[in-house]
Design a protein around this motif. Sequence first.
Motif, PDB file in Angstrom:
ATOM      1  N   SER A 151      45.687  42.754  36.953  1.00  0.00           N
ATOM      2  CA  SER A 151      45.881  41.014  37.107  1.00  0.00           C
ATOM      3  C   SER A 151      44.774  40.785  36.785  1.00  0.00           C
ATOM      4  O   SER A 151      44.323  40.659  35.612  1.00  0.00           O
ATOM      5  N   LYS A 152      45.451  38.832  36.239  1.00  0.00           N
ATOM      6  CA  LYS A 152      44.623  38.042  36.067  1.00  0.00           C
ATOM      7  C   LYS A 152      42.967  37.808  36.353  1.00  0.00           C
ATOM      8  O   LYS A 152      42.678  36.478  35.953  1.00  0.00           O
ATOM      9  N   THR A 162      39.795  36.848  36.454  1.00  0.00           N
ATOM     10  CA  THR A 162      38.772  36.629  36.142  1.00  0.00           C
ATOM     11  C   THR A 162      37.003  36.868  36.519  1.00  0.00           C
ATOM     12  O   THR A 162      35.976  36.941  35.888  1.00  0.00           O
ATOM     13  N   VAL A 220      41.312  34.400  40.759  1.00  0.00           N
ATOM     14  CA  VAL A 220      42.252  34.372  40.053  1.00  0.00           C
ATOM     15  C   VAL A 220      42.531  32.762  40.131  1.00  0.00           C
ATOM     16  O   VAL A 220      42.680  32.086  41.561  1.00  0.00           O
ATOM     17  N   ARG A 222      45.877  34.379  44.746  1.00  0.00           N
ATOM     18  CA  ARG A 222      47.104  33.626  43.878  1.00  0.00           C
ATOM     19  C   ARG A 222      47.726  32.405  44.412  1.00  0.00           C
ATOM     20  O   ARG A 222      48.045  31.094  43.915  1.00  0.00           O
ATOM     21  N   GLU A 260      41.465  31.345  33.187  1.00  0.00           N
ATOM     22  CA  GLU A 260      42.560  32.789  33.334  1.00  0.00           C
ATOM     23  C   GLU A 260      42.410  32.913  31.751  1.00  0.00           C
ATOM     24  O   GLU A 260      42.288  33.895  31.817  1.00  0.00           O
ATOM     25  N   GLU A 261      41.909  31.494  31.381  1.00  0.00           N
ATOM     26  CA  GLU A 261      42.148  32.127  29.607  1.00  0.00           C
ATOM     27  C   GLU A 261      40.675  33.112  29.106  1.00  0.00           C
ATOM     28  O   GLU A 261      39.747  33.436  28.387  1.00  0.00           O
TER      29      GLU A 261
END
Lengths: 537, 463
Positions: free
Chosen positions: A21-22, A24, A62, A91, A535-536
């Motif tokens: 998943s994204k 962090t 997230v 999310r 998320e970056e």
Amino acid sequence: MYKSTFAKELAHLALEEITKSKATYAEVRCESHWSEEVSLYSKGLERAYSLVERGLSVRVLVGGAWGFAAVSEPTRHDVQVVARQAVTIARIASITQEYPIRLAKAEPMKGIYRTKIGRDPMGVTLADKLEYLESILEHLQRPDNIINACVRFCAHRVHKVFLSSEGADIEQDLTSSGVRLRAYASDGEHMQVRTYPCDSGTILGGGWEVLEALRLHEKAEVVAAEAGDLLSAEPCPAGLATVILMPDVLAQHLLHGVAPLFELDRVMGLGVHEGHRTFLRGDNLGSFTFGSPLVNLSSDGRHPSGPGSFGYDDEGVESERVELISQGCLSGFLSGRESAASLGLERSRGAMRSGSWSEPPATRPANILMEPGQGGDIDALIGDTRDGILLEGAQRLSIDQSGYTFAGTVEQGWRIKHGKKVGLVKNISYRGATVPFWRSCDGVAQASEWTMSGAYHPHAVGRLPVGLGAAPARFAELEVGASPPELVPMNTTTGLPIVLLSPQEIADREPIRPTVSDGSSSGAAGGSSAVESSEET
Amino acid sequence: MRSRDETCRILESALSIATSGVDEAEVSLRGGSIGISQFSRNHLHPSKELNQEQLVVRLWAHGRSIACGTTEVSVDGARECAQQLRAEIDRLTPGTEAKGLPPPQSYSPIMAYDEQTAYLPTIERTALAARVLSAAIRASKGSIGPDIYRSRGGVYASGSFLVGRGGVGSRGELLTYAIANSRGLMAYHPSTIVSARIEMESDGRTSQGWVSSYKLDNISLPELIEGTLNKVLFHAHMGVLPPGTYGAVLDAEAVSSLVQIIGQQAGLAAMMEGRSFLAKGLGQQLVDERISIVDDHSHPRHNGAPFDCEGVTRQPVTIIDKGVGHSPVVGWASAKRWDRSATGHARSDDGLSAGEAASHLVMSGGEASLDTLLSQTRAGVLISAFDGLEVIEPQRLRVVGTTAHGMYAVEEGQRTTPLVGMRFDVSLLDVLSHVSEIGTSRWASGAVVPPIRLNEFPLYASI
């Protein structure tokens, strides 16, 4: 208990799933809890119960929001489902998140920590436990006027495996054991109760040896005799009095009325959903006079006999000693990575704890210790008191949500006149305001009188031991009595005598608000030292 | 959610393993699935989804009973528990505990399960929480809420939405939902729960609201939001009262917490051991004669399980009848010990009985609305809710606590200035003996109770 290898395998599986998943940040806890309780009552009643709980939880960040999911008795399939569930929850939460959550930087720790135990409490057979407890019960019931008695043993062990996406890899085995003795005496008309050491009992870090060191047979005889003596004691006189609080009474205050005030989650207003507030503010640090110069308080996660000792908190941060009050002045907070970053603090102080695999961690105390003073022994403290009351046998303590005030009861007290105990008093209630109370502390007994006790955290789900250490201490003025204070009916014929608060007085009653750092402030919240949650990153 | 068939299979298998070589055995299931969305001061906390179920096995042999619980809800889990217990019990010296588990019982079905509530998706639950946050933010901007006063420092919402299925209480506590014993008793009662708690905060004052039902459609979120917002945002000022005795109107939420204390202290064991107000109060006039308090799990606003944690059928019990101490509630163990009939009120502690408590309370009401009670008050206080309650003398029901969540001045029949909370130390028996008016009963914070007007209520220190 899960085998460590299986627990780690499950935790790794969950982490692997999350990396798809994204997220962090992610952490996985796989825990086995084993609790045991044996209680014996008069008239042959008993209760012997053990509970084994195994579960795994996942907490992820997230899109700047938290997600948490947990499952009991996880299989390999379950942990993947739970990991995905936590990501989904995060999310969803990120859609309404007012500001992204940031975490203060933490070194990914690797290590093993175990409570030192002499004799495994779970290894002692029930037959041996009952035999030991029955002999104590027999001492408790000896006086003729004891109509009911109870002795309770409890033990708790948790095995925890903690892995995080930052590389933390920790295993801990924490054990605590405890006891409570209680005797009810009656003269046919009235009833009095005494417990050792106080209404909620005590727990200590360690195994069966903890009980053996407490000399419980002697304590049982004392408790039973005192319950009987209370039947003919005078009711407690009402009014303002100098009081000496024994360690068990102070322990109640430390647990319910003091430690929660220093939880940074509360300071930030993050615990309001559970009714958890504090009157302390972040900007009080270093400037607020909480108590008299004799008051020194700390939370020590590594104290050798403390039931609240642990190696690493439930965010994987190493435990440490945090000075909360130094010479009366507010000098620290109990923090976690999120609350530390929000307040611009450099790092977490390792106080994120959870009492169950099913609960995300929150800032909680480890062992709350009030340092001994120079007031000599208890006899010296009494000898130095012209007129007062010594209170022991803590029962109930009511604290308002923000911790401004308290009201409590104790089982027994001793009138002190000209430095001597002159008479037993009963039916004691007392009440006061937190800050004036601690500022009135004018004597703390020496180290030889210092006692460690413990209790399970009153607000944590599951069993979360907290150590409570104190020596007897004297406070100049506290309102005590056997009955509620007499109040005169207000004359309201001309309306209610309301005094309106100013806007500043109202603002002072509010907690500070979590802020989003713009990157210009110093400390962890300021940028590079905090874990960004976007998320970056 | 385990079906009746699956539950019975597990219990029967567990029982057959547990019964071997002992006098009696009992197995039960508690807990279930829980989802919670939490928020504090307009900030969402990590939502939680968890599956928390326990199998509890209890054995009797040689005059002793011991029990073991496990999260491994399966035949293997039951076998492990039973083997561990048998190994321990065989080593014990004989005890004196009389055997005798409850025999098979008959239960009247209670509707407490709703499929839509049981499987409410996480996103929908979180959306409910978001609606509360959104209302608080809009109220901060003045776009909703009463016109009278606009918050200076903003409006902050805190609270939680809990949805559970199986055996889950409104606070997320685990409840026994199925039980079987070696005498042939078998009980099964799955339920759902949705519980929404809100606290609004603005300019140093707070108000609370709580709704709970087995069915999502039964609760009105807009009403809950509006009610809590109106309480917190209706006046520009805030004041302090000096200590003293004041006339007081207690809203139903405040009365609820007092009545629940009475329920906790109404067990037979506590009464027989002198720890209850009923010890010397049975047959005595304890409170105002207009007050009757009944425990009734079948009341439509309670929908409680038809059995307690030992499988005994719950029966309605009148605890206080027209002000007179009437009957204690009785669990199976106490019934055996004191030769009484059990009323199905064993209190559960880790799934085992531990004393008794009444938890489905209904207090008789009158006809007056809260507004009517206020209109009859020339100068006094309105107390919306209590906090920090502790019973310090159970024999007299002496209680200490605070009025932290919403205390207001009442002047010339109108609610006026919000007041800083105060401490009190009262005997509930005294308080409920000075009732001047009783309002209409409604569900409030876990009990069905009316608001009441008191001639005097002592308040002694601001918090």
